[in-house]
Design a protein around this motif. Structure first.
Motif, short mmCIF file in Angstrom:
data_model
loop_
_atom_site.label_atom_id
_atom_site.label_comp_id
_atom_site.label_asym_id
_atom_site.label_seq_id
_atom_site.Cartn_x
_atom_site.Cartn_y
_atom_site.Cartn_z
N ARG A 155 0.86 -1.19 0.00
CA ARG A 155 0.00 0.00 0.00
C ARG A 155 0.89 1.23 0.00
NH1 ARG A 155 -5.45 -1.37 3.32
NH2 ARG A 155 -5.95 0.67 2.47
N LEU A 159 -3.47 7.90 -0.90
CA LEU A 159 -4.69 7.10 -0.88
C LEU A 159 -4.44 5.69 -0.36
CD1 LEU A 159 -6.49 8.33 -4.13
CD2 LEU A 159 -6.56 9.27 -1.82
N ASN A 160 -3.17 5.38 -0.07
CA ASN A 160 -2.83 4.15 0.66
C ASN A 160 -3.36 2.90 -0.04
OD1 ASN A 160 -1.53 2.95 2.87
ND2 ASN A 160 -3.41 2.88 4.08
N LEU A 161 -3.14 2.83 -1.33
CA LEU A 161 -3.65 1.71 -2.12
C LEU A 161 -2.50 0.88 -2.68
CD1 LEU A 161 -6.48 3.58 -4.06
CD2 LEU A 161 -6.80 1.79 -2.33
N GLN A 165 -5.06 -4.29 -4.62
CA GLN A 165 -6.41 -4.02 -4.11
C GLN A 165 -7.39 -3.72 -5.22
OE1 GLN A 165 -5.07 -1.18 -0.94
NE2 GLN A 165 -6.46 -2.39 0.29
N CYS A 166 -6.91 -3.10 -6.29
CA CYS A 166 -7.77 -2.93 -7.45
C CYS A 166 -7.70 -4.14 -8.38
CB CYS A 166 -7.38 -1.67 -8.24
SG CYS A 166 -8.04 -0.14 -7.53
N ASN A 170 -10.51 -6.43 -6.95
CA ASN A 170 -11.71 -5.73 -7.43
C ASN A 170 -11.81 -5.64 -8.95
OD1 ASN A 170 -13.41 -4.67 -5.11
ND2 ASN A 170 -11.35 -4.09 -4.44
N ARG A 173 -15.04 -4.76 -11.39
CA ARG A 173 -15.90 -3.71 -10.85
C ARG A 173 -15.54 -2.39 -11.51
NH1 ARG A 173 -16.36 -5.23 -4.41
NH2 ARG A 173 -18.06 -6.71 -4.71
N ARG A 174 -16.34 -1.36 -11.22
CA ARG A 174 -16.15 -0.09 -11.91
C ARG A 174 -15.53 0.96 -10.98
NH1 ARG A 174 -18.51 -1.27 -16.63
NH2 ARG A 174 -18.08 0.69 -17.66
N LEU A 175 -14.43 1.51 -11.43
CA LEU A 175 -13.80 2.65 -10.77
C LEU A 175 -14.28 3.86 -11.55
CD1 LEU A 175 -11.70 3.48 -8.56
CD2 LEU A 175 -10.02 3.52 -10.39
N ALA A 176 -15.14 4.68 -10.93
CA ALA A 176 -15.91 5.67 -11.69
C ALA A 176 -16.55 4.92 -12.86
CB ALA A 176 -15.02 6.81 -12.12
N GLY A 177 -16.36 5.34 -14.08
CA GLY A 177 -17.06 4.68 -15.17
C GLY A 177 -16.32 3.51 -15.80
N ILE A 180 -12.36 -2.10 -14.00
CA ILE A 180 -10.97 -2.30 -13.55
C ILE A 180 -10.45 -3.58 -14.17
CG2 ILE A 180 -9.47 -2.70 -11.56
CD1 ILE A 180 -11.50 -1.20 -9.86
#
Lengths: 247, 142
Positions: A155, A159-161, A165-166, A170, A173-177, A180
């Motif tokens: 991380r 934003l500590n990512l 994690q994406c 994830n 799934r949708r990151l904004a529009g 991913i």
């Protein structure tokens, strides 16, 4: 597909791996598939010209040593980053091309993301289209691979990512529009619609670091090459698409 | 403002021992600024892709906003599911509830690696912005 990424953390099972291509719209996929409209093919054509052009103090072309790229360069890009014995560390394809320029052609190295370097990389990459990604992991490359793996799961940034994690936890799934993707580097250098240009994997990695508000790395930094090596290993066996098109 | 936040955290037992689950609390009951936030400003922060960033991951009752994310719970009904203090804690530092959460800590600057120079030692949102967002989220009852 949407739920599969969400249920468990950790490495994506091989049967569930998907190229970024699979997450694209029908139109964008069509753009990649048709060589007459794939913008990356312009760079491939230019790369073919550069491949045959004599340059540097040695007055030598790539083709003078390597011959016909469709034979000699077949599968090469699918094996990069690869260990360089002199430097004692892995180098990516752009760095390999520049080492050749400096050592064999006695020409100045090409700047990262320059039109010429992207063109040559796309041209060499094109010779691996359709072949499986096959980076070599051995005692020499393993420590660098592990560094890249650690970076993928670390991380970082305001934003500590972590990448994972994406792209492990994830994907789909949708990151904004935007869907991913799983972050498999199958098509680099890619023509990215957001860039309106061709760009390298390192350019893409630097974009993500900006997104999570983390410190960047210079082009060619060992940390970026290690991450490239890990990502290519993570995508082992997947099919090369160079030159890819991405949204 | 950071001092105020630290003070509040300390009062609530969320200071140095915050990483210890035994001391974890489920709420920051008092305002970080000592004042009530402005829900109108809070809504603007939430929908901003540069400031709150919330809609990158969350969806919510923002019909004018296209391209909302779906990697996190829908914000609709957040004010019914959580108290004001619970919302405040979840925004300030969600990792105090779930260390593995993907949600960034919006008001914490320690324990972060390789923060870009432009953002170093700055929380994602300052205390006033946190209160504005909390004030708006508490209005989401449906």
């Amino acid at each position: 597909m949407v739920l599969a990424g969400a249920t468990f953390a950790g490495e994506i099972p091989r049967a569930e791996r998907r190229s970024g291509y699979d997450f694209m719209s029908r139109e964008t996929r069509a753009m990649q598939d048709d060589d007459t409209v794939n913008p990356g093919m312009l760079a491939v054509l230019e790369g073919g010209t550069l491949w045959a052009r004599k340059t540097g103090a040695a007055g030598r072309a790539c083709a003078d040593c390597h011959g016909d790229a469709s034979a000699g360069m077949k599968g090469v890009a699918a094996r990069y980053p690869a260990f360089d014995a002199a430097l004692k560390r892995p180098v990516n394809l752009e760095q390999r091309i520049n080492l050749c320029r400096v050592d064999r052609q006695r020409a100045p190295p090409l700047a990262y993301e320059s039109r010429e370097l992207l063109a040559l990389t796309a041209y060499v990459g094109r010779q691996s289209r359709g072949l499986p990604i096959d980076v070599v992991v051995d005692a020499r490359t393993q420590p660098f691979l592990e560094n890249g793996r650690a970076a993928f799961y670390r991380r970082q940034g305001q934003l500590n990512l972590a990448c994972s994690q994406c792209h492990d936890d994830n994907w789909g799934r949708r990151l904004a529009g935007n869907a991913i993707p799983q972050a498999h580097p199958t098509g680099y250098p890619v023509y990215r619609l957001e860039w309106q240009s061709l760009g390298s994997l390192q350019r893409r990695l630097r974009n993500c670091l900006v997104g999570i508000r983390a410190e960047g790395y210079e082009y060619g930094a060992p940390e970026l090459v290690e991450l490239e090596l890990f990502l290519m290993w993570r995508a082992r066996g997947m099919t090369m698409e160079t030159p890819g098109v991405r949204p | 403002m950071r001092f105020a936040a630290v003070l509040v955290a300390a009062c609530c037992g969320l200071g140095a021992a915050s990483g210890d689950p035994a001391n974890a609390q489920d709420s920051i009951p008092t305002s970080l600024t000592g004042a009530k936030g402005d829900p109108v400003r809070g809504r603007a922060i939430i929908t901003s892709r540069q400031v709150g960033l919330c809609l990158l991951c969350h969806s919510g009752p923002f019909p004018e906003e296209r391209f909302q994310g779906n990697l996190a719970p829908d914000l609709a009904g957040a004010g019914k599911r959580w108290s004001e203090g619970q919302l405040r804690l979840r925004i300030v530092d969600s990792s105090r509830i779930n260390p593995a959460t993907i949600m960034p800590a919006y008001h914490r600057t320690d324990g972060l690696l390789r923060v870009a120079p432009a953002w170093r030692d700055k929380p994602v949102l300052n205390a006033e912005q946190i209160e504005d967002v909390v004030a708006f989220l508490t209005t989401l009852k449906d």
